[in-house]
Design an enzyme around this catalytic site. Sequence first.
Site, PDB file in Angstrom:
ATOM      1  N   ASP A  30       3.763  -4.619 -10.956  1.00 17.79           N
ATOM      2  CA  ASP A  30       3.356  -5.765  -9.307  1.00 17.79           C
ATOM      3  C   ASP A  30       4.414  -4.801  -8.474  1.00 17.79           C
ATOM      4  O   ASP A  30       5.138  -5.307  -9.242  1.00 17.79           O
ATOM      5  CB  ASP A  30       2.460  -6.571  -9.536  1.00 17.79           C
ATOM      6  CG  ASP A  30       1.354  -6.545  -8.308  1.00 17.79           C
ATOM      7  OD1 ASP A  30       1.164  -5.761  -7.145  1.00 17.79           O
ATOM      8  OD2 ASP A  30       0.713  -7.193  -8.684  1.00 17.79           O
ATOM      9  N   ASP A  75      -5.530  -4.082  -2.227  1.00 20.73           N
ATOM     10  CA  ASP A  75      -6.184  -3.613  -2.977  1.00 20.73           C
ATOM     11  C   ASP A  75      -7.541  -3.438  -2.505  1.00 20.73           C
ATOM     12  O   ASP A  75      -7.786  -3.703  -1.036  1.00 20.73           O
ATOM     13  CB  ASP A  75      -6.092  -5.489  -3.398  1.00 20.73           C
ATOM     14  CG  ASP A  75      -5.140  -5.372  -4.026  1.00 20.73           C
ATOM     15  OD1 ASP A  75      -4.165  -5.202  -3.805  1.00 20.73           O
ATOM     16  OD2 ASP A  75      -4.973  -7.083  -4.392  1.00 20.73           O
TER      17      ASP A  75
HETATM   18  C1  GLA Z   1      -1.776  -7.165  -5.975  1.00 18.97           C
HETATM   19  C2  GLA Z   1      -2.221  -5.985  -6.694  1.00 18.97           C
HETATM   20  C3  GLA Z   1      -3.512  -6.125  -7.294  1.00 18.97           C
HETATM   21  C4  GLA Z   1      -3.214  -7.630  -9.043  1.00 18.97           C
HETATM   22  C5  GLA Z   1      -3.363  -9.069  -7.895  1.00 18.97           C
HETATM   23  C6  GLA Z   1      -2.549 -10.372  -9.633  1.00 18.97           C
HETATM   24  O1  GLA Z   1      -2.367  -7.985  -5.471  1.00 18.97           O
HETATM   25  O2  GLA Z   1      -2.437  -5.409  -5.450  1.00 18.97           O
HETATM   26  O3  GLA Z   1      -4.450  -5.179  -8.154  1.00 18.97           O
HETATM   27  O4  GLA Z   1      -3.356  -7.214  -9.821  1.00 18.97           O
HETATM   28  O5  GLA Z   1      -2.136  -8.459  -6.994  1.00 18.97           O
HETATM   29  O6  GLA Z   1      -2.353 -10.658  -8.604  1.00 18.97           O
END
Ligand code: GLA
Length: 411
Positions: free
Chosen positions: A147, A202
């Site tokens: 990430d 997301d």
């Molecule tokens: C980000 C990623 C998500 C998830 C969260 C976890 O938002 O894009 O897919 O992995 O972090 O904290």
Amino acid sequence: MKKIFLLIICLYAINASAQKQEGLALTPPMGWNSWNKFACNVDENLIRQTADAMVASGMRDAGYQYIVIDDCWHGERDSLGFIHPDPQRFPSGIKALADYVHSKGLKFGIYSDAGWKTCGGRPGSRGREYQDAQTYANWGVDYLKYDWCNTEGLKAEGAYLTMRDALSAAGRPIVFSICEWGDNKPWEWARNVGHLWRTTGDIYACWDCEYNHGTWSSWGVLRILDKQDGLRQYAGPGHWNDPDMMEVGNGMTVNEDRAHFAMWCMLAAPLMAGNDLVNMKKETLEILTNKEAIAINQDPLGVQGLRYSAKDSLEVWFKPLADGDWAVCFLNRSNTAQPINFDWKNHTISDTVANRELNFTKDSFMLRNVWARKEMGNTQKILRATVPAHDVLMLRLTSANSRPKKKISKS
Ligand code: GLA
């Protein structure tokens, strides 16, 4: 002379380790990830039960492979800097968990972050990349989602290259899933860095919404879909555009779930289920395990589908497949059912990415309805059908010429 020879050997050795691990993810990865449904509520029981459910439900046999724990599995680093899992949530340790997942004929994935801390505030891998990669390899990790939170001062390409090289040096095949939300156009540089890269922020379990969290937003299925425009030429075997993990079974209607899954198949997207596999409705399982839809996603040609037309909220998508077949998907984005009157002969599809042309005045195809699982005639006749609101009609077109010829029996 001897020194120069040694130098060449050294340079070769360094270079040889600094490669993306090839031969992984030749079709879009399939599996499950904990985040969309469970967020930080993860523990070893959930992961074990999910692995059991993946086998018992038939998902493993349908092609799902990876069980990935997302954020919040972490505990602290020890005095030597080695990362350990949260001792309350993962008392048996990650190696035992990976062994369990492997014993079910599945693969095991984990999550980290290029910054000081993960998005959930757990220890990130910054400055510890080689150490963490080695730890993951020792635990038996097969997949790393990496990430991009808390990365002040870092450049994405360099940061992801460092972890790529760390994974290669650790010496275990590990699929590398880049997650920087498309902010730095990874499709332009990540082909030789990772096996998949997120193209957007997301996902959120809604059809067409933006969920504003203040400093960032998450997005409904159609919003994510529209953000894939212009990216299809960057995807292919071993390097996929990732429009995020699925929300099938997380609260949308069955029609919306089906359309979401169908479009992820058309996009050659990674198919990472994001729902509760232990308590899953029959309809959800049926969508996730539709073998004909999965075959379109996993087609070895590995070409992402193209949006051919969009009119009155009805879109027509085409995806070229191996052996001359095509997938076609009519997507109804609107709130009312829509009729289809599609005269194949009036359409010619030129796919400049796959370098293929589809001309229905020259070639004839048999139609197979992927969701109804039945034949629907051929492309000689006008296609007339109705697509319910927020749903799809998905077809596989098989060339009449590529069909095995019937043997003529001598009488
Ligand atoms: C980000 C990623 C998500 C998830 C969260 C976890 O938002 O894009 O897919 O992995 O972090 O904290």
